[in-house]
Scaffold this motif. Sequence first.
Motif, PDB file in Angstrom:
ATOM      1  N   ARG A  10      21.425  17.384  -6.718  1.00 18.59           N
ATOM      2  CA  ARG A  10      20.918  16.437  -6.367  1.00 18.59           C
ATOM      3  C   ARG A  10      21.831  15.348  -5.327  1.00 18.59           C
ATOM      4  NH1 ARG A  10      19.908  13.864 -11.647  1.00 18.59           N
ATOM      5  NH2 ARG A  10      19.572  15.984 -12.642  1.00 18.59           N
ATOM      6  N   ILE A  11      23.140  15.424  -5.964  1.00 16.83           N
ATOM      7  CA  ILE A  11      24.185  14.450  -5.104  1.00 16.83           C
ATOM      8  C   ILE A  11      23.948  15.447  -3.657  1.00 16.83           C
ATOM      9  CG2 ILE A  11      26.425  14.092  -4.556  1.00 16.83           C
ATOM     10  CD1 ILE A  11      26.685  14.007  -7.675  1.00 16.83           C
ATOM     11  N   GLN A  37      21.104  14.100  -1.613  1.00 15.94           N
ATOM     12  CA  GLN A  37      21.149  12.771  -1.164  1.00 15.94           C
ATOM     13  C   GLN A  37      22.192  12.564  -0.068  1.00 15.94           C
ATOM     14  OE1 GLN A  37      22.463  11.064  -4.954  1.00 15.94           O
ATOM     15  NE2 GLN A  37      20.514  10.851  -5.743  1.00 15.94           N
ATOM     16  N   LYS A  57      20.151  13.778   3.181  1.00 21.52           N
ATOM     17  CA  LYS A  57      19.284  12.713   3.500  1.00 21.52           C
ATOM     18  C   LYS A  57      19.776  11.344   4.180  1.00 21.52           C
ATOM     19  CE  LYS A  57      15.556  13.811   0.263  1.00 21.52           C
ATOM     20  NZ  LYS A  57      14.748  13.167  -0.417  1.00 21.52           N
ATOM     21  N   LYS A  58      21.050  10.819   3.637  1.00 19.39           N
ATOM     22  CA  LYS A  58      21.760   9.779   4.323  1.00 19.39           C
ATOM     23  C   LYS A  58      22.445  10.051   5.656  1.00 19.39           C
ATOM     24  CE  LYS A  58      22.930   7.640  -0.218  1.00 19.39           C
ATOM     25  NZ  LYS A  58      23.898   7.149  -1.098  1.00 19.39           N
TER      26      LYS A  58
END
Length: 132
Positions: free
Chosen positions: A24-25, A28, A31-32
């Motif tokens: 999950r990290i 994220q 995406k950033k």
Amino acid sequence: MVIRVYIASSSGSTAQIQEETTFRISIQIKKKQQDVLGFLEANKIGFEEKDIAANEENRKWMRENVPENSRPATGYPLPPQIFNESQYRGDYDAFFEARENNAVYAFLGLTAPPGSKYQRLILEYSAAPGSF
């Protein structure tokens, strides 16, 4: 002036974290990174990608040059981290806030190009009563 965006092309687990949390990290972060790089490309703002996953010197430099007050309480700063030359400009959250406030060029330490919506906003603001 060169904008440098420190990214991680792949994410290996440097800490013993549960696999699902790590995944999950990783999503994220990707995406950033895509958000920052996509914005810079779309607005024709020149930049260099510095991959901390593929180059140990990039990782070391980024970690040493993120100011102490901008580092997380535990661990290392996560990408993306943004610099103008060697001057730290901020992380994704700071970039996002600047974008939301139409202040990306100021955030990056750049002058908005003539005729851009950012330059028009600056001119409108500075001409408004009570400003500056």
